[in-house]
Design an enzyme around this catalytic site. Structure first.
Site, PDB file in Angstrom:
ATOM      1  N   LYS A  38       0.666  -1.160   0.028  1.00 41.33           N
ATOM      2  CA  LYS A  38       0.060  -0.093  -0.029  1.00 41.33           C
ATOM      3  C   LYS A  38       0.849   1.013  -0.109  1.00 41.33           C
ATOM      4  O   LYS A  38       0.774   2.029  -0.657  1.00 41.33           O
ATOM      5  CB  LYS A  38      -1.032  -0.011   1.195  1.00 41.33           C
ATOM      6  N   SER A  39       1.825   1.227   0.958  1.00 40.55           N
ATOM      7  CA  SER A  39       2.745   2.453   0.930  1.00 40.55           C
ATOM      8  C   SER A  39       3.349   2.851  -0.447  1.00 40.55           C
ATOM      9  O   SER A  39       3.421   3.953  -0.885  1.00 40.55           O
ATOM     10  CB  SER A  39       3.751   2.207   1.854  1.00 40.55           C
TER      11      SER A  39
ATOM     12  N   GLY B 289      -4.554   8.373   5.347  1.00 39.73           N
ATOM     13  CA  GLY B 289      -3.521   9.308   6.168  1.00 39.73           C
ATOM     14  C   GLY B 289      -2.371   9.584   5.210  1.00 39.73           C
ATOM     15  O   GLY B 289      -1.811  10.490   5.146  1.00 39.73           O
TER      16      GLY B 289
ATOM     17  N   ARG C  92      -7.452  12.710  12.859  1.00 39.62           N
ATOM     18  CA  ARG C  92      -5.854  12.707  12.951  1.00 39.62           C
ATOM     19  C   ARG C  92      -5.142  13.911  12.800  1.00 39.62           C
ATOM     20  O   ARG C  92      -5.624  14.789  12.180  1.00 39.62           O
ATOM     21  CB  ARG C  92      -5.597  11.611  12.140  1.00 39.62           C
TER      22      ARG C  92
ATOM     23  N   SER D 179       7.871   9.428  11.878  1.00 37.77           N
ATOM     24  CA  SER D 179       6.858   9.304  11.199  1.00 37.77           C
ATOM     25  C   SER D 179       7.180   9.084   9.493  1.00 37.77           C
ATOM     26  O   SER D 179       7.695  10.368   9.167  1.00 37.77           O
ATOM     27  CB  SER D 179       5.819  10.227  11.313  1.00 37.77           C
TER      28      SER D 179
ATOM     29  N   ASP E 166       2.712  -0.947  12.214  1.00 37.61           N
ATOM     30  CA  ASP E 166       1.191  -1.452  11.749  1.00 37.61           C
ATOM     31  C   ASP E 166       0.715  -2.916  12.269  1.00 37.61           C
ATOM     32  O   ASP E 166      -0.197  -3.376  12.062  1.00 37.61           O
ATOM     33  CB  ASP E 166       0.849  -1.271  10.213  1.00 37.61           C
TER      34      ASP E 166
ATOM     35  N   LYS F 237      -3.783   6.543  14.990  1.00 38.89           N
ATOM     36  CA  LYS F 237      -4.003   5.821  13.802  1.00 38.89           C
ATOM     37  C   LYS F 237      -5.345   5.965  13.444  1.00 38.89           C
ATOM     38  O   LYS F 237      -6.247   6.684  13.981  1.00 38.89           O
ATOM     39  CB  LYS F 237      -3.243   4.425  13.887  1.00 38.89           C
TER      40      LYS F 237
ATOM     41  N   ARG G 266      -5.532   2.720  18.460  1.00 33.30           N
ATOM     42  CA  ARG G 266      -5.251   1.217  18.336  1.00 33.30           C
ATOM     43  C   ARG G 266      -4.955   0.621  19.643  1.00 33.30           C
ATOM     44  O   ARG G 266      -5.058  -0.570  19.944  1.00 33.30           O
ATOM     45  CB  ARG G 266      -4.270   0.920  16.971  1.00 33.30           C
TER      46      ARG G 266
ATOM     47  N   ARG H 274      -7.027  -2.668  10.300  1.00 36.32           N
ATOM     48  CA  ARG H 274      -6.077  -3.511  10.891  1.00 36.32           C
ATOM     49  C   ARG H 274      -6.666  -4.344  12.174  1.00 36.32           C
ATOM     50  O   ARG H 274      -6.216  -5.409  12.436  1.00 36.32           O
ATOM     51  CB  ARG H 274      -4.821  -2.675  11.428  1.00 36.32           C
TER      52      ARG H 274
END
Ligand code: S3P
Length: 426
Positions: free
Chosen positions: A19-20, A90, A118, A162, A310, A337, A341, A384
């Site tokens: 995905k990234s 995000g 967020r 980050s 993650d 997130k 979480r 997730r």
């Protein structure tokens, strides 16, 4: 959705593209010269938002297949003014902000309720230091940007580890008048740097910082996206937990800044081997074989956290089945997130019979080396957490009811079908 117990997790599988990397391929393709072909694209709710967003700003994206597309770039400063609906993504909102501050015209970035809760000042602050005109709404989305041709490079020491913040600053640096350096408190995923380098940008990478030179043009040509380690993680963990399992995941992205879970699995006693190691455009790829073992408790903290950020909900599940007390700390980022979480995992796993307690920055978990009873996990709109509930069900005695199971489509629409392909039930 009800996840019934499995007697073993067996077989060979491959997961959709990372995905990234998929987000980045479309974003950098849109800023490129000419055509970028993306193969192994991980199509999901999040990455589709990136495709739609770049189309909304004037790039042409043609779908060749579910996992293949072509992007015709508009050049480094060629995006047209407009609004991007970032939905739940995000990564899209933060990376797009870095790109849009160097374009001409007015832009708006909006998101769903989860994304709008967020923190966005974490990108707006460093971008303003570069001369950007960017405003958040009380620290959140919608984010409004007046593009500017007068950005300057900065040296920025990030207060949080980050990759999204790092990437936003580096992408703004493409259109700045001098080099841009980001210093990291701990190494985070470096897909942006690797892809910029592959596109011809001058990048200097050091263990805890990275510098890029302003660019004249990006030329990616072709991006081959490896399987998403974070999408494979639920399967790796299920196979480590369920006795008698024997699972191989093929063609998996193994960027060392993403694979902290493999170290944790080995430390806890699972049997892991990695083979067919190779490289493509700076990214490491390979096949991973997992078999269960007698799991023991561990500690996860510090610089390890970004390498499995993650996957930490899955680490909490592993720890619930491991002899001894596991502590996860230094993971306060989990509170911002797609859901909080830390609380989502504590509530969900407690409801399945685990002995887990929240800390401000992680959990304390007392594990027992038997199956959990099972129960009900509320996904809270977080993909997730839905996947965590499904894996908890496979490893449980009585099964787990996953409330809000649909949210897996944010990153992995075919998740449940793949679970059924490898879960043996009798
Ligand atoms: C991502 C970075 C991480 C990760 C997210 C994807 C990226 O977020 O949690 O799922 O693609 O750069 P942070 O940068 O907020 O840690």
């Amino acid at each position: 959705m009800r996840a019934e117990p499995a007697v073993a997790i067996v077989g060979h599988l491959a997961v959709p593209g990372d995905k990234s990397i998929s987000h980045r391929a479309v974003l950098l393709g849109a800023l490129g010269e000419g055509e970028t072909v993306v193969r192994g694209f991980g199509r999901s709710g999040d990455t589709q938002a990136t495709v739609d967003g770049m189309r909304a700003l004037g790039a042409t994206v043609e779908d060749l297949a579910d996992d293949e597309l072509v992007v015709w770039g508009v050049g480094l400063r060629g995006l047209a003014p407009g609004t991007v609906d970032c939905a739940n993504a995000g990564t899209l909102m933060r990376l797009a902000a870095g790109i849009l501050v160097g374009q001409d015209g007015s832009f708006e970035l909006t998101g769903d309720a989860s994304l709008s809760a967020r923190p966005m000042e974490r990108i707006a602050e460093p971008l303003r230091l570069m001369g950007a005109r960017i405003e958040t709404t009380d620290g959140h989305a919608p984010v409004r940007i007046e593009g500017s041709g007068a950005l300057k490079g900065i040296e920025y020491a990030m207060p949080v580890a980050s990759a999204q913040v790092k990437s936003a600053v580096l992408l703004a640096g493409l259109n700045a008048s001098s080099p841009t350096t980001v210093v990291e408190p701990a190494p985070t995923r470096d897909h942006t740097e690797l892809m910029l380098e592959a596109a011809g940008v001058r990048v200097r990478r050091r263990p805890t910082s990275v510098t890029i030179e302003p660019a004249a043009a990006l030329r990616l040509g072709e991006v081959a996206v490896p399987g998403d380690f974070s999408s494979a993680a639920p399967f790796l963990v299920a196979a480590a937990l369920v006795p008698g399992s024997d699972l191989t995941v093929h063609d998996l992205g193994l960027n060392p800044r993403r694979t902290g879970l493999l170290d944790v699995l080995e430390r806890m006693g699972a049997r892991i081997s990695v083979f067919n190691r190779r490289r493509s455009a700076g990214e490491q790829i390979g096949d991973v074989h997992v078999q269960p073992g007698e799991l023991v408790a561990t500690r996860v903290a510090g610089a390890e956290v970004p390498t499995l950020v993650d996957e930490l909900p899955l680490v909490a599940l592993l720890a619930s089945h491991a002899r001894g007390e596991t502590v996860v700390e230094g993971a306060g980022e989990l509170r911002v997130k797609e859901s909080d979480r830390i609380e989502a995992v504590t509530d969900g796993l407690q409801a399945c019979g685990a002995r887990i307690h929240s800390r401000e920055d992680g959990w304390t978990i007392k594990g027992v080396p038997t199956r959990l009873r099972g129960g009900r996990v509320e996904a809270r709109g977080d993909h997730r957490i839905a996947m965590l509930g499904a894996v908890a069900g496979l490893a449980s005695r009585e099964g787990v009811e996953v409330e809000g199971a649909d949210s897996v489509a944010i990153s992995f629409p075919g998740f449940y079908e793949l679970v059924e392909a490898v879960a043996q039930r009798s």
